[in-house]
Design a protein around this motif. Structure first.
Motif, PDB file in Angstrom:
ATOM      1  N   GLY A 191     -42.823  -1.614  25.851  1.00 34.29           N
ATOM      2  CA  GLY A 191     -42.460  -1.213  27.138  1.00 34.29           C
ATOM      3  C   GLY A 191     -42.244   0.452  27.032  1.00 34.29           C
ATOM      4  N   ILE A 192     -42.818   1.293  28.152  1.00 40.82           N
ATOM      5  CA  ILE A 192     -42.731   2.805  27.752  1.00 40.82           C
ATOM      6  C   ILE A 192     -41.972   3.180  29.303  1.00 40.82           C
ATOM      7  CG2 ILE A 192     -44.856   3.039  26.247  1.00 40.82           C
ATOM      8  CD1 ILE A 192     -45.766   4.346  28.930  1.00 40.82           C
ATOM      9  N   TYR A 193     -41.220   4.341  28.972  1.00 39.37           N
ATOM     10  CA  TYR A 193     -40.581   5.042  30.077  1.00 39.37           C
ATOM     11  C   TYR A 193     -40.863   6.376  29.949  1.00 39.37           C
ATOM     12  CZ  TYR A 193     -36.425   5.660  33.137  1.00 39.37           C
ATOM     13  OH  TYR A 193     -35.575   6.167  34.335  1.00 39.37           O
ATOM     14  N   LEU A 194     -41.120   6.946  31.170  1.00 44.05           N
ATOM     15  CA  LEU A 194     -41.352   8.489  31.166  1.00 44.05           C
ATOM     16  C   LEU A 194     -40.400   9.288  32.178  1.00 44.05           C
ATOM     17  CD1 LEU A 194     -44.145   7.246  30.669  1.00 44.05           C
ATOM     18  CD2 LEU A 194     -44.986   8.946  32.190  1.00 44.05           C
ATOM     19  N   LEU A 195     -39.658  10.027  31.305  1.00 46.88           N
ATOM     20  CA  LEU A 195     -38.643  11.007  31.907  1.00 46.88           C
ATOM     21  C   LEU A 195     -38.853  12.358  31.655  1.00 46.88           C
ATOM     22  CD1 LEU A 195     -35.566  11.537  32.839  1.00 46.88           C
ATOM     23  CD2 LEU A 195     -34.768  11.273  30.516  1.00 46.88           C
ATOM     24  N   GLY A 196     -39.032  13.244  33.116  1.00 47.77           N
ATOM     25  CA  GLY A 196     -39.253  14.481  33.067  1.00 47.77           C
ATOM     26  C   GLY A 196     -40.131  14.895  33.923  1.00 47.77           C
ATOM     27  N   ALA A 197     -40.125  16.145  34.173  1.00 50.11           N
ATOM     28  CA  ALA A 197     -41.265  16.804  35.120  1.00 50.11           C
ATOM     29  C   ALA A 197     -41.012  16.632  36.502  1.00 50.11           C
ATOM     30  CB  ALA A 197     -42.499  16.342  35.121  1.00 50.11           C
ATOM     31  N   SER A 198     -41.587  16.880  37.571  1.00 49.87           N
ATOM     32  CA  SER A 198     -41.087  16.780  38.990  1.00 49.87           C
ATOM     33  C   SER A 198     -41.431  15.368  39.404  1.00 49.87           C
ATOM     34  CB  SER A 198     -42.216  17.597  39.839  1.00 49.87           C
ATOM     35  OG  SER A 198     -43.506  17.113  39.966  1.00 49.87           O
ATOM     36  N   PRO A 199     -41.012  14.805  40.553  1.00 45.45           N
ATOM     37  CA  PRO A 199     -41.032  13.246  40.938  1.00 45.45           C
ATOM     38  C   PRO A 199     -42.541  13.034  41.056  1.00 45.45           C
ATOM     39  CG  PRO A 199     -39.039  14.516  42.233  1.00 45.45           C
ATOM     40  CD  PRO A 199     -39.517  15.630  41.242  1.00 45.45           C
ATOM     41  N   ALA A 200     -43.346  14.046  41.850  1.00 42.23           N
ATOM     42  CA  ALA A 200     -44.542  13.610  41.974  1.00 42.23           C
ATOM     43  C   ALA A 200     -45.260  13.590  40.651  1.00 42.23           C
ATOM     44  CB  ALA A 200     -45.379  14.834  42.881  1.00 42.23           C
ATOM     45  N   VAL A 201     -45.304  14.617  39.750  1.00 41.65           N
ATOM     46  CA  VAL A 201     -45.898  14.708  38.448  1.00 41.65           C
ATOM     47  C   VAL A 201     -45.578  13.604  37.627  1.00 41.65           C
ATOM     48  CG1 VAL A 201     -46.090  15.815  36.201  1.00 41.65           C
ATOM     49  CG2 VAL A 201     -46.391  17.117  38.438  1.00 41.65           C
ATOM     50  N   VAL A 202     -44.654  13.034  37.531  1.00 41.26           N
ATOM     51  CA  VAL A 202     -44.268  11.911  36.375  1.00 41.26           C
ATOM     52  C   VAL A 202     -44.577  10.664  37.294  1.00 41.26           C
ATOM     53  CG1 VAL A 202     -41.883  11.145  37.431  1.00 41.26           C
ATOM     54  CG2 VAL A 202     -42.278  10.863  35.128  1.00 41.26           C
ATOM     55  N   GLN A 203     -44.751  10.247  38.462  1.00 44.60           N
ATOM     56  CA  GLN A 203     -45.380   9.282  39.028  1.00 44.60           C
ATOM     57  C   GLN A 203     -46.639   9.063  38.947  1.00 44.60           C
ATOM     58  OE1 GLN A 203     -44.057   6.467  40.446  1.00 44.60           O
ATOM     59  NE2 GLN A 203     -41.768   7.057  40.351  1.00 44.60           N
ATOM     60  N   ILE A 204     -47.448  10.493  39.117  1.00 44.88           N
ATOM     61  CA  ILE A 204     -49.094  10.570  38.755  1.00 44.88           C
ATOM     62  C   ILE A 204     -49.296  10.185  37.517  1.00 44.88           C
ATOM     63  CG2 ILE A 204     -50.861  11.950  38.946  1.00 44.88           C
ATOM     64  CD1 ILE A 204     -49.513  13.271  41.377  1.00 44.88           C
ATOM     65  N   ALA A 205     -48.545  10.822  36.526  1.00 48.64           N
ATOM     66  CA  ALA A 205     -48.582  10.423  35.041  1.00 48.64           C
ATOM     67  C   ALA A 205     -48.853   8.905  34.647  1.00 48.64           C
ATOM     68  CB  ALA A 205     -47.686  11.239  34.173  1.00 48.64           C
ATOM     69  N   ALA A 206     -47.613   8.327  35.215  1.00 46.61           N
ATOM     70  CA  ALA A 206     -47.526   6.872  34.985  1.00 46.61           C
ATOM     71  C   ALA A 206     -48.704   5.974  35.592  1.00 46.61           C
ATOM     72  CB  ALA A 206     -46.165   6.438  35.497  1.00 46.61           C
ATOM     73  N   LYS A 207     -49.167   6.416  36.641  1.00 43.90           N
ATOM     74  CA  LYS A 207     -50.328   5.824  37.423  1.00 43.90           C
ATOM     75  C   LYS A 207     -51.474   5.930  36.561  1.00 43.90           C
ATOM     76  CE  LYS A 207     -48.333   5.615  42.083  1.00 43.90           C
ATOM     77  NZ  LYS A 207     -48.646   6.094  43.562  1.00 43.90           N
ATOM     78  N   LYS A 208     -51.744   7.239  36.042  1.00 41.68           N
ATOM     79  CA  LYS A 208     -52.800   7.391  35.517  1.00 41.68           C
ATOM     80  C   LYS A 208     -53.092   6.826  33.908  1.00 41.68           C
ATOM     81  CE  LYS A 208     -54.766  11.500  37.540  1.00 41.68           C
ATOM     82  NZ  LYS A 208     -55.558  12.964  37.160  1.00 41.68           N
ATOM     83  N   LEU A 209     -51.670   6.719  33.373  1.00 37.83           N
ATOM     84  CA  LEU A 209     -51.817   5.940  32.269  1.00 37.83           C
ATOM     85  C   LEU A 209     -51.885   4.581  32.408  1.00 37.83           C
ATOM     86  CD1 LEU A 209     -48.721   7.630  30.458  1.00 37.83           C
ATOM     87  CD2 LEU A 209     -51.258   8.047  29.747  1.00 37.83           C
TER      88      LEU A 209
END
Length: 246
Positions: free
Chosen positions: A104-122
Motif C-alpha cells: 500500500g502506498i500513500y502520497l503526501l504533498g503538493a496541492s490538493p488537485a495535483v496529488v489527486q491527479i498524481a494518484a489517479k495517473k499511477l
C-alpha cells in the motif's frame, strides 16, 4: 551496508537504481521504519547552516544521489558514484514494485488537485496498485498536521511518499518516523507535479547528459536563484578537495 561517499560532510549511498529498489523491498518486509532521502546540491549546501537537516540526511536509512551535481562532485573527489538515482525515478520504480507486491502506498504533498491527479495517473498505469491514501501538503497549523498524521496512521501504508520540498519534507518525515512506523518513507520533492502532468520532465537525452536542470529552468524561470546553488556547490566541493590534498 552499501558504501557511502562523503560530499561536504554528507554521507551519500553509492547504489544503482535496482539496488535501491531492492533495499526498499527489504525495508518493507522488515516492518521497521526507514527514511530514504535524495539529496541534491541545494540540500547538501543547506546542511552547512542547518545542523538538523544534516543530521537527518546522515542518519537516514538511505541517502541517494539525486542531482547531477552530486554525481559530478563524486567525480571531482575521485570517488565516482555508480549512477545517479533521481527521486522521481526512485518513486516510479518503487511504485511498480508496490503494484507487483501489493504494497500500500500513500502520497503526501503538493496541492490538493495535483496529488489527486498524481494518484489517479499511477492507478491508471498500475490498476492493481493499492493507493491507501493521499493528502495535500498545504497544512500549516499543528492541529492540521496532527490530522494528517492520524490519517496516515489509519491508512497504514507500506510506503509513504512525501513531496513537499526540502527541508520541510525531511524534517516532517524524521519528526514522525517512529510514531508512524511506516516501513518506508521516501522524500521525493516535486515528483507529484511531474507525475500529475503539471510539470513536464526533460527529454531522455537531457536527463542522460545532465541538462535536466536547464529544462526545469525554462519551465520555472523563477527558480533561477535556486539554480545558482549548483556552481556554488561544485566550487565548495573543489575547494574541499584542495583542502584534503594539503
Amino acid at each position: 551496508m552499501p558504501d557511502k561517499i562523503d560530499i561536504l560532510g554528507v554521507k551519500i549511498d553509492d547504489l544503482t537504481m535496482p539496488e535501491a529498489v531492492a533495499k526498499v523491498d527489504e525495508y518493507v518486509q522488515s516492518f521497521q521504519p526507514h527514511l530514504i532521502v535524495t539529496p541534491n546540491p541545494e540540500i547538501i549546501i543547506s546542511t552547512k547552516t542547518d545542523q538538523e537537516i544534516k543530521d537527518i540526511v546522515n542518519s537516514a536509512a538511505l541517502a541517494l544521489p539525486d542531482g547531477v551535481g552530486v554525481v559530478l562532485a563524486g567525480k571531482l573527489l575521485n570517488t565516482p558514484f555508480q549512477s545517479r538515482v533521481p527521486g522521481i525515478d526512485l518513486m516510479e520504480n518503487t511504485v511498480r514494485l508496490a503494484a507487483e507486491k501489493s504494497y500500500g502506498i500513500y502520497l503526501l504533498g503538493a496541492s490538493p488537485a495535483v496529488v489527486q491527479i498524481a494518484a489517479k495517473k499511477l492507478q491508471g498505469q498500475y490498476p492493481q496498485l493499492r493507493v491507501v491514501g493521499t493528502m495535500h501538503g498545504y497544512f500549516k497549523t499543528e492541529e492540521e498536521e496532527q490530522e494528517v498524521i492520524a490519517d496516515i496512521l489509519e491508512a497504514k501504508p507500506d510506503i509513504l511518499y512525501i513531496g513537499m520540498g526540502s527541508p520541510r519534507q525531511e524534517k516532517l518525515a524524521a519528526k514522525y518516523l517512529q510514531k508512524l512506523l511506516v516501513p518506508v518513507i521516501i522524500c521525493v520533492g516535486g515528483s507529484f507535479d511531474v507525475i500529475s502532468g503539471y510539470l513536464k520532465r526533460a527529454p531522455k537525452w537531457m536527463q542522460k547528459t545532465g541538462l535536466e536542470w536547464l529544462f526545469r529552468f525554462f519551465q520555472q524561470p523563477s527558480r533561477w536563484r535556486r539554480m545558482l546553488a549548483l556552481p556554488w556547490f561544485l566550487w565548495l566541493v573543489f575547494n574541499s578537495r584542495k583542502g584534503d590534498q594539503k
